[in-house]
Write a protein that holds these residues in place. Structure first.
Motif, PDB file in Angstrom:
ATOM      1  N   THR A  12       0.473  -1.073   0.181  1.00  0.00           N
ATOM      2  CA  THR A  12       0.454   0.363   0.200  1.00  0.00           C
ATOM      3  C   THR A  12       1.135   1.565  -0.164  1.00  0.00           C
ATOM      4  N   GLY A  14       0.055   5.359   0.429  1.00  0.00           N
ATOM      5  CA  GLY A  14      -0.770   5.778   0.426  1.00  0.00           C
ATOM      6  C   GLY A  14      -2.186   5.012   0.115  1.00  0.00           C
ATOM      7  N   ASP A  15      -3.134   5.486  -1.004  1.00  0.00           N
ATOM      8  CA  ASP A  15      -4.609   5.350  -1.269  1.00  0.00           C
ATOM      9  C   ASP A  15      -4.442   4.504  -2.218  1.00  0.00           C
ATOM     10  N   THR A  16      -2.808   3.353  -2.849  1.00  0.00           N
ATOM     11  CA  THR A  16      -3.045   3.165  -3.806  1.00  0.00           C
ATOM     12  C   THR A  16      -2.710   2.129  -3.110  1.00  0.00           C
ATOM     13  N   THR A  17      -3.315   0.710  -3.892  1.00  0.00           N
ATOM     14  CA  THR A  17      -2.742  -0.493  -3.640  1.00  0.00           C
ATOM     15  C   THR A  17      -1.884  -1.650  -4.790  1.00  0.00           C
TER      16      THR A  17
END
Length: 220
Positions: A12, A14-17
């Protein structure tokens, strides 16, 4: 010897996987010489970290010689790393305050081997890689090729069943790279399983099987 089934690993940011490994299936037989190639970000280094028990998967199975690595705790992973796997890295990963023979004997001392025996085996391995006159030099007194030879001796000294080489020629000139690859090929000729991670197709072709990775998946 190595069986990987439906292996997945994500990170992960930030907001991205990011799916570093996406449902990987792979078998490697004992005594094979395999190269894993792919561009930066393809997942090959993440796969190497899991193969080397430096990291664990999110899901799936990793079986090493009938042991389910996916279920081991850190102590179990440490034991496999120390006894079964030898590592060769692009950046050599030598300890700057130790001389060549001291760097080579580190994994043996971690095993609890008596110092005299560890020193004898380490000197023998340095002789094997052509550093019989550089045993007491520190890394900053050695060329890049000589440092990689020390790293190879360190990988060999514990007689591991598997050698994991991550971009072992990446920091070397072409002549030295060829010499290092000859040494790695000799390890395989002596019966050790070799898994080579590289972005260089010319280097990869020294292996007997090439596996290509892209976007966390195996392409071949």
């Amino acid at each position: 010897m190595i069986n990987i089934c439906n292996l997945c690993k994500s990170y992960t940011m930030g907001d991205t996987t990011i799916k570093a490994l996406d449902n990987i299936n792979l078998n490697i037989d004992e005594g094979e010489f395999v190269s894993i190639v792919g561009p930066s970000g393809s997942g090959k280094s993440t796969l190497m970290n899991i193969l080397g028990c430096l990291d664990v998967c999110d899901s799936g199975k990793y079986i090493f010689d009938d042991t389910d690595i996916s279920k081991l705790k850190e102590s179990g992973l440490t034991e496999i790393r120390n006894k079964e796997i030898g590592f060769i890295f692009q950046s050599f990963n030598l300890l700057s305050k130790l001389n060549a023979v001291e760097n080579v004997e580190v994994p043996l001392l971690y095993r609890g081997m008596p110092e005299k025996k560890a020193r004898e085996l380490s000197l023998g391995c340095l002789n094997r890689v052509g550093l019989e006159n550089r045993e007491y030099h520190r890394p900053n007194q050695l060329s890049g090729g000589q440092q990689q030879r020390v790293a190879i001796a360190r990988a060999l000294v514990g007689n591991p069943r598997v050698i994991l080489a991550d971009e072992p020629t990446g920091a070397l000139d072409s002549k030295t790279s060829s010499e290092i690859m000859q040494m790695i090929a000799k390890m395989n000729d002596s019966g050790q399983t070799v898994i080579l991670i590289t972005h260089d197709l010319k280097v990869a072709k020294r292996a007997k099987r090439i596996i290509t990775m892209e976007d966390g998946k195996l392409c071949s």
